[in-house]
Design an enzyme around this catalytic site. Structure first.
Site, PDB file in Angstrom:
ATOM      1  N   GLU A 145      19.032 -70.681  -2.704  1.00 50.52           N
ATOM      2  CA  GLU A 145      19.967 -71.793  -2.943  1.00 50.52           C
ATOM      3  C   GLU A 145      20.858 -72.049  -1.731  1.00 50.52           C
ATOM      4  O   GLU A 145      21.123 -73.199  -1.382  1.00 50.52           O
ATOM      5  CB  GLU A 145      20.801 -71.522  -4.196  1.00 50.52           C
ATOM      6  N   HIS A 195       8.684 -78.841  -6.895  1.00 48.68           N
ATOM      7  CA  HIS A 195       8.458 -77.464  -7.331  1.00 48.68           C
ATOM      8  C   HIS A 195       6.988 -77.223  -7.670  1.00 48.68           C
ATOM      9  O   HIS A 195       6.617 -76.132  -8.072  1.00 48.68           O
ATOM     10  CB  HIS A 195       9.323 -77.126  -8.548  1.00 48.68           C
TER      11      HIS A 195
END
Length: 160
Positions: A37, A135
Site C-alpha cells: 500500500e 487486480h
C-alpha cells in the site's frame, strides 16, 4: 479482492485504510501488505499512473514487487493474515487467487465465473470489471518479475 485495504491521498496527506479480512486478523499486522500500500503512494506521486486498465495493473504489480522485496521469505503477499495469502507472484494462476468475473445477468442475479489470474499476455483479460482488470491482469507482470528475479539470482550465483 479479499480485502478493502487502500491508500487514499490528497495533496497534503496520505491515509492508509486497512480492511479486516474474514480471518479476524488485521492487514495492519502484515508488513508486506503495508509495503504494498505504501508503494502505491510512491508510484502515484512519482509516476502518476492511471489506476485503471494496463497502467493500473502495472501500479499493482510494482506494489506487489515491493511487498515481496520487503518480505523476502516467499513470493506471497498477506500470508500471515489470510492462509495462503492474498496472491502469489510465484504462481498467479493458483486456484485461491482466481477472481469472480461477471459474465452476464439472469434477471437481477449477476452471473460470475471463477477465472484464474493470467500469467502471460496471451491470456490478458479485457474487462471493465475491477477498474479494467487491475487486480486480474496483475498476474502477467507479477509472473515476469518473479522469473526475472530468479534469472538474476542464477546469474549472480554463476548458474547461468
Amino acid at each position: 479482492m479479499k480485502s478493502s485495504t487502500s491508500f487514499q491521498t490528497t495533496s497534503s496527506q496520505a491515509i492508509l485504510v486497512v480492511g479486516e479480512p474474514k480471518s479476524g486478523k488485521s492487514f495492519a499486522d502484515a508488513p508486506d501488505v503495508l509495503a504494498h500500500e505504501y508503494t502505491h503512494r510512491i508510484v502515484n506521486n512519482v509516476l502518476g499512473l492511471s489506476p485503471e486498465g494496463e497502467s493500473g495493473a502495472v501500479n499493482e504489480s510494482l506494489a506487489d514487487t515491493m511487498a515481496t522485496a520487503y518480505d523476502t521469505k516467499n513470493w506471497t503477499i498477506g500470508e500471515n493474515v489470510i492462509p495462503g495469502g492474498i496472491r502469489s507472484l510465484e504462481d498467479p494462476s493458483r486456484p485461491q487467487d482466481a477472481i469472480q468475473l461477471p459474465v452476464g445477468r439472469r434477471g437481477d442475479t449477476l452471473l460470475v465465473k471463477k477465472t484464474p489470474l493470467p500469467s502471460n499476455i496471451q491470456d490478458y483479460i479485457d474487462t471493465d470489471y475491477d477498474n479494467g482488470g487491475v487486480h486480474i491482469n496483475i498476474g502477467i507482470l507479477n509472473h515476469v518479475i518473479k522469473c526475472l528475479a530468479i534469472t538474476i539470482r542464477f546469474v549472480k550465483n554463476g548458474i547461468l
